[in-house]
Every structure is written in structure tokens, then in C-alpha cells.
Design an enzyme around this catalytic site. Structure first.
Site, mmCIF file in Angstrom:
data_model
loop_
_atom_site.group_PDB
_atom_site.id
_atom_site.type_symbol
_atom_site.label_atom_id
_atom_site.label_comp_id
_atom_site.label_asym_id
_atom_site.label_seq_id
_atom_site.Cartn_x
_atom_site.Cartn_y
_atom_site.Cartn_z
ATOM 1 N N GLN A 147 -51.784 44.764 85.983
ATOM 2 C CA GLN A 147 -51.553 43.851 87.098
ATOM 3 C C GLN A 147 -50.104 43.865 87.563
ATOM 4 O OE1 GLN A 147 -53.812 40.016 87.182
ATOM 5 N NE2 GLN A 147 -54.248 40.549 85.048
ATOM 6 N N ARG A 160 -60.210 38.658 90.734
ATOM 7 C CA ARG A 160 -60.110 37.231 91.067
ATOM 8 C C ARG A 160 -61.498 36.609 91.122
ATOM 9 N NH1 ARG A 160 -56.120 36.561 88.887
ATOM 10 N NH2 ARG A 160 -56.552 38.701 88.324
ATOM 11 N N LYS A 200 -54.902 33.648 79.401
ATOM 12 C CA LYS A 200 -53.515 33.757 78.952
ATOM 13 C C LYS A 200 -52.745 32.459 79.123
ATOM 14 C CE LYS A 200 -51.885 35.773 83.201
ATOM 15 N NZ LYS A 200 -50.893 34.829 83.726
ATOM 16 N N THR A 201 -53.019 31.731 80.191
ATOM 17 C CA THR A 201 -52.320 30.460 80.368
ATOM 18 C C THR A 201 -52.689 29.511 79.231
ATOM 19 O OG1 THR A 201 -52.437 30.782 82.745
ATOM 20 C CG2 THR A 201 -51.822 28.606 81.989
ATOM 21 N N ASP A 223 -44.284 34.568 81.010
ATOM 22 C CA ASP A 223 -45.584 34.867 81.611
ATOM 23 C C ASP A 223 -45.410 36.046 82.574
ATOM 24 O OD1 ASP A 223 -48.204 34.598 82.284
ATOM 25 O OD2 ASP A 223 -47.895 32.941 83.680
ATOM 26 N N GLU A 224 -46.460 36.804 82.820
ATOM 27 C CA GLU A 224 -46.389 37.930 83.763
ATOM 28 C C GLU A 224 -45.224 38.855 83.418
ATOM 29 O OE1 GLU A 224 -48.864 38.163 85.653
ATOM 30 O OE2 GLU A 224 -49.443 36.236 86.520
#
Length: 667
Positions: free
Chosen positions: A247, A599, A30-31, A216-217
Site C-alpha cells: 500500500q 477498500r 492494524k489500528t 502507522d503507515e
DNA sequence: TAGAGATTAGTTTTT
DNA sequence: CTAATCTCTA
């Protein structure tokens, strides 16, 4: 890194003519999509100054900034006009408050109070000496602000006496902060919104400023942040919101998943793109992650897949207690690093609560293994840094009473409780700051001559620094300040040698860091002081990307990835946390576990303790329900010794391994 | 006023 | 068993 975007990613990048929601699974790049999209928007002719990307953490903002810059270098195309704004919600809010300070009735040097500054202020407003009660009220007020609930509405919906007391405190809270010329963290979002309501010109200034807003997020936005986002998006309605409902782990901070549904209602033209290919983890890790999260009801079904191969089995270890768990983890890291010729930096140990780091730290130190602790006490929360920052705050804003109290009493200079009490009386009577009260005749009359003299000297020092702050470099002034107050002598006199050295070093690092920052960004001492309040990371050290084991809370680990991950303390009461279970928030705890599992790139170690030391005694623990929810065929028992008969059984299927484990724990 | 010693609470995540 | 707060004395 430079392989092409996959079709879904490309779709997300190229959709620029309609509002867009990108549902980006863990590790789905996504980044990369956000940075590629920023580059794409610039190339398509939008002035970079009209693009804003909003993140939640400073770390994420920094990473995005770096990657955007790298991309622009590669493009060999000078960025047109200004620079893209990449900031956290709070940093962005701060720049709005700073620019609109006058309209908000704030002086340029306004202070930003952190929760510890506010604790005693709120305690006074609710008239309690009980710290727990004060903090509950403080927390409640913050909740109301983030939910955009007015004091009147808060009072109407208050359910018990504590909440009513908090609501009354809330009603007087804003005026109290105004007297200190201070804002709190929540105000950085909420005050701009209030200004936009009251002042059409200011509202228009900010609703037309940006042509495209990226967030973002997104799943972690609370109502106040959502309102700010909407305002910045303006009537043009072009944005890219990137998030993952699986998340969402900040419900306790007022973030609401409903913001995802709301986006569809508020922007009917909304397009949704899903990113489901994972570029991070092995198939086994993803299979367990998917199995786990399938236990939560879903708004947007999503199934991650990977081409990275089956990978190792997931290890589950039962440990005698937290000490043994720490030692087991450290032994496994040593062995694995040796076997795979890996680096310490490839390993991360993740846990639910900060206190869990302790046992691991002890074990790491015993083996001389280097580590960093992220998500615990940050650099800027260390006492020695806060001491120095208190002086800076006072230089910027002499109405900042909490800063005054801290600065004037550290180092000790002969001003104590009784003098401060007298000063406080005069200040209250005259409705002035403590700083101003020092020069009041009324104070002169009641203060001890010696204390009075010391105070006047102190204020003269602050005034001198303020006078010079406008023209002299921030770094030099700070270095001089540290010397003038004799801080090093104070450290030596107060702490043992080693501790004093460490603290002295971190003060020196701080001075150096601020000097560099002041020169690089041409920031004044005042601006730097306000910025410090928001920074939670030790930026200077990070550049080194040292080869060290990472210890982190699950919350702080979001957005990071590691080849080898240890997830510890997987017990009922810890993960899921007991308070969360009582409050019926198991789903958020499950997402937290999901964040932890995802992660990991290559190996994943899970562990739990059979007993735990608490308050002197020992408490029995039960393995977390989440262990049952993983893909059992991918688990393997390992670690603490099992009795021989059970060890044999434990070699069989994962299901039986787990059963054997549980039988063992049940005794 | 400041530091040493006694006492008593302590259960989660953070911009 | 800690760590932080409180109390007492020089």
C-alpha cells in the site's frame, strides 16, 4: 469489535522488548493492534506520557485517539501520569519547533507557509514569471529537503538548467523564510533534525523523551521522517512500525520503500510479524486484490485470506463517457440502496484524480443524493477561511508578508497594486516587513495620503488584536475581527446571494469551531493559528457521521472501508496515470488500484469510459491494464448496453466478457 | 483601484 | 469547454 485478537495480532501487541515491524495487510486490523498495544504498554507500567504514536493524516490520528480513549475507559483503569501522544509527523514536528523555537531563531508566533504562500517567493528566487517553472522549482526544493539533501549537494547533482536554478534558489530559501519568521511544511520535520545535529542538549531531550514509538503507515515514510523517527526511538531502540509494502502510494512525495529494508539493517534485533487474516472483504474481492498485486515484485510475500464468504461477483462496466459513467454509478447506488435497504453512507466512489469527481457530483446533485467530497479542496483551503486565517497569521506574526498582502487586500479597502509596490520598495530598502514599512518616513513620503491612512488604520487593528490575544478568549476575538473588517458585507457585495450565504456560513462555522477548540484545549489564538495550517479536515462536520455517499481520491481513501465501492475511470492514462507510466512507476499505480479494491467489504463496481471529453473535443480511451490482472472468474460485465450478439457472449465466462468488452472498445 | 470583459492555457496523488 | 489569468475602462 470486541472479539479477541488473533494469534499474530496478539504476538504483535505483546512483543515489547525488541524492535518490531508489523506487516499488516489491508483490513487485517492494524489500528486495532496499535491501540491494543498502547493499552498494553500502559498496563505494563510505562508512563503514558512516554508513549508516542505517529500517523500520517489528521484523520488517522483522530481515529486512533478516539479508539485509545475508548479502550482506556473499558479498562476502568485511570491512565497513569500524562496522556499518550498521538499525532501526525507534522503535528509532532510542529510541537518540537514550537518548544525549541528560540534555539532555532524563531519567534513564538512564527508562521507556517503553505505552498501557495511559497509559490511567489520561489518564483522570485528563480527569477521567473512562469508559474509552471516556479512550481517545479518549489517541488524540487521540497524533494531535496525530504531527502535530506543539502543545497550544496543539490547543486552538485542538478542535471539541467532548471534544476541548477532551483538549487540556487534552495540555497537562499532558508534565509528568505527566516526573514518572514516562517517555516514550510517540510521544515516541521527537517528543522528539528538540524537542531539535533547542532545542539546536543536538545538532541538528548528528544531522544530520551519516549520509551516506545509507534508508527502507522510506515511504508510511507520519507528519509527525513525516518531520521526523525530514529531520533525519537533513541538508543533504547524500542518501537512498533506498522505498514504494508503493497500500500505504498506516496513515492512521489519522497517516501521510499527502502525504509523497510533499512529497518533490518539499522535494528538487527528487529522482529517481523505478518498479519494476513482480512476482516473486511469477501473472498472474491480479496482474490482479485491478491491476483492484482501478485504482478508486483515483493519484498515480503503476503497473501490475504478471509472467512467472510465468497460474496458477490465484481461488476465491470463500460460507459460511453464520463458523464454516462457518473449517471451509471448514481443509478446503481440508488438501486442498490433500495434493494438492500442500505444507507447512502455505505457507498463510496473512488477515483485517481480530483477532477474525476465532477461528473459524479453532477449526477448525484441531479438525483438529490447527499454526498461528501474528501481529499479534494479542504475546508481550510477555501478562500473565505484563508482570508480570515491571513488576519490571524498577521496578528501572530507581523513579519508574515504573504498574510499581510492577503489581509490588507481582502476585503478591498483602497490599497492596491501601486501602494503595495511602494510599500515593498521601502521594506526591501530597510530590510523590514511590509507591516513595519507602513510606519516608515520613507513610505509616508511616497504614498498617497488616503492609502497611507487606510494602512495605518489596518495596522492599528492588528496591533490591538495582538495586544488582546494574550488575555481574551480566541473565539471572541475572532468573532470581533470578522465584524470589524466587515467581512459579511464584503461577501454580499462580491458574490451572488447563495454563494455569499454559503461562505458566510463556513466563516461562522470556523468561528464556532475555533471558539470550541480554544476553550476545550485552552489554546491561545497563536497556537490555534499554527494548528490550522496543518489541519486538512472539516472536523466539526465529521462528528455527525452523516448518511452520505463518499467521494474520494484513492490516496485519501487509504485506511477507510465501505460496504460498497465504485472504482471509476479505470483507463490507461488515468489508472495507471500517464505521467506515472512515462516515469516507469506502474508498480505504484498498481498499488493504488490495490488500495482501491481492498477498500470494499461486500460489493465492488469497476468502470471505465470509452471516450472522454477533454479540451472541448473527445478522446478515445482504452480500459486499464489492471482489469486484465484481476481474478477474471470473479468478474461480471454489466452496465452500458452491448450489441445483442456480444451481450450473449458476455454472459459467459469473465475472460470472454472482458474480451467482448475490449472488442467493443477497439472500434 | 476595482470590477467587468477578453484571452489562453489546461495531464495526478498531499502533510 | 472550463477556469484562471490578464487587460481595459470607469
Amino acid at each position: 469489535m470486541s472479539f479477541p485478537l488473533n494469534p499474530a495480532q496478539r504476538d504483535a501487541v505483546r512483543t515489547t522488548d525488541t524492535p518490531l515491524l508489523v506487516l499488516a495487510g489491508a483490513g487485517s486490523g492494524k489500528t486495532r493492534v496499535i491501540t491494543a498495544k498502547i493499552a498494553h504498554l500502559c498496563e505494563s507500567g510505562i508512563d503514558a506520557a512516554r508513549i508516542v504514536a505517529i500517523t500520517f493524516t489528521n484523520k488517522a490520528a483522530r481515529e486512533m485517539r478516539e479508539r485509545t480513549q475508548a479502550l482506556q475507559r473499558d479498562a476502568a483503569k485511570p491512565p497513569g501520569g500524562g496522556a499518550v501522544t498521538i499525532a501526525t509527523f507534522h503535528a509532532l514536528g510542529l510541537s518540537i519547533v514550537r518548544r525549541e523555537a528560540k534555539a532555532m531563531g524563531l519567534k513564538a508566533g512564527f508562521s507556517i507557509f503553505d505552498p501557495s504562500d511559497l509559490e511567489s517567493i520561489v518564483a522570485e528566487l528563480v527569477a521567473t514569471a512562469d508559474r509552471g517553472r516556479a512550481r517545479a522549482a518549489q517541488w524540487q526544493i521540497s524533494q531535496w529537503k525530504n531527502a535530506l539533501t543539502s543545497p550544496a549537494a543539490a547543486l552538485a547533482q542538478a542535471k539541467d538548467d532548471d534544476q541548477r536554478a532551483a538549487a540556487h534558489a534552495y540555497a537562499r530559501y532558508a534565509d528568505t523564510l527566516a526573514a518572514y519568521q516562517a517555516v514550510d511544511f517540510d521544515d516541521l520535520i527537517v528543522r528539528p533534525l538540524a537542531l539535533f545535529d547542532a545542539d546536543a542538549d536538545a538532541a538528548a531531550r528528544w531522544s530520551t523523551k519516549f520509551a516506545h514509538v509507534l508508527v502507522d503507515e510506515y511504508q510511507d515514510t520519507n528519509p527525513a521522517q525516518y531520521a526523525l523517527f530514529r531520533h525519537l526511538v533513541g538508543t533504547q531502540g524500542l518501537f512498533t512500525a506498522v505498514g504494508d509494502d503493497d500500500q505504498a502510494i506516496y513515492g512521489w512525495r519522497g517516501a521510499t520503500i527502502e525504509n523497510l529494508a533499512r529497518l533490518h539493517d539499522d535494528y538487527p534485533r528487529l522482529r517481523v510479524v505478518k498479519l494476513e487474516q482480512n476482516y473486511r472483504s469477501s473472498v472474491r474481492i480479496l482474490r482479485s486484490a491478491n491476483a492484482l498485486i501478485a504482478n508486483n515484485p515483493k519484498l515480503h510475500a503476503k497473501k490475504l485470506w478471509s472467512e467472510l464468504g465468497t460474496g458477490d461477483t465484481i461488476h465491470v462496466a463500460s460507459c460511453a463517457d464520463d458523464e454516462a459513467e457518473g449517471e451509471m454509478v448514481v443509478a446503481a447506488i440508488s438501486a442498490q440502496r433500495f434493494e438492500q435497504r442500505g444507507k447512502y453512507g455505505d457507498f463510496a466512489v473512488l477515483y485517481r484524480g480530483n477532477h474525476q469527481a465532477r461528473a459524479v457530483e453532477t449526477a448525484l446533485r441531479a438525483q438529490n443524493i447527499p454526498y461528501v467530497l474528501s481529499g479534494g479542496q479542504s475546508y481550510f483551503e477555501r478562500a473565505e477561511i484563508k482570508d480570515i486565517v491571513a488576519y490571524l497569521r498577521l496578528v501572530a506574526n507581523d513579519d508574515d508578508d504573504p498574510a499581510f498582502v492577503r489581509a490588507v487586500t481582502t476585503p478591498k479597502r483602497g490599497v492596491g497594486e501601486s501602494t503595495l509596490a511602494k510599500l515593498g520598495e521601502v521594506a526591501a530598502l530597510k530590510k523590514q516587513s511590509l507591516f513595519a514599512a507602513v510606519f516608515e518616513p520613507g513610505f509616508n513620503a511616497i504614498a498617497q495620503p488616503r492609502a497611507r491612512e487606510v494602512l495605518q488604520q489596518f495596522c492599528a487593528l492588528i496591533n490591538d488584536l495582538r495586544y488582546r490575544a494574550a488575555k481574551e478568549p480566541a473565539g471572541r476575538l475572532l468573532a470581533e475581527l470578522v465584524r470589524a473588517i466587515g467581512y459579511d458585507d464584503y461577501l454580499v457585495a462580491t458574490f451572488d446571494k447563495r454563494d455569499a450565504q454559503n461562505r458566510g456560513k463556513s466563516v461562522q462555522d470556523f468561528v464556532d469551531w475555533l471558539s470550541r477548540k480554544g476553550e476545550a484545549d485552552e489554546k491561545s489564538l497563536l497556537e490555534l493559528t499554527q494548528m490550522i495550517a496543518l489541519i486538512t479536515l472539516l472536523e466539526g462536520r465529521e462528528g455527525e457521521a452523516a448518511d452520505v455517499v463518499h467521494l474520494s481520491t484513492l490516496h485519501a481513501a487509504k485506511g477507510l472501508e465501505f460496504p460498497h465501492v465504485f472504482l471509476i475511470g479505470l483507463e490507461e492514462g488515468i489508472l495507471p496515470h500517464r505521467e506515472a507510466v512515462d516515469a516507469g512507476n506502474v508498480e505504484e499505480e498498481r498499488r493504488l488500484m490495490y488500495v482501491g479494491v481492498t477498500r470494499a467489504q461486500r460489493t465492488l463496481h469497476l468502470s471505465f469510459c470509452r471516450t472522454r471529453k477533454r479540451a472541448g473535443g473527445r478522446v478515445d480511451c482504452r480500459p486499464s491494464r489492471f482489469l486484465d490482472e484481476l481474478a477474471q472468474e470473479d468478474l461480471r460485465y454489466r452496465g452500458a448496453p452491448l450489441p445483442a450478439d456480444e451481450a450473449a457472449r458476455a454472459k459467459e465466462t469473465g475472460v470472454e466478457r472482458l474480451r467482448a468488452l475490449k472488442a467493443l472498445v477497439a472500434r
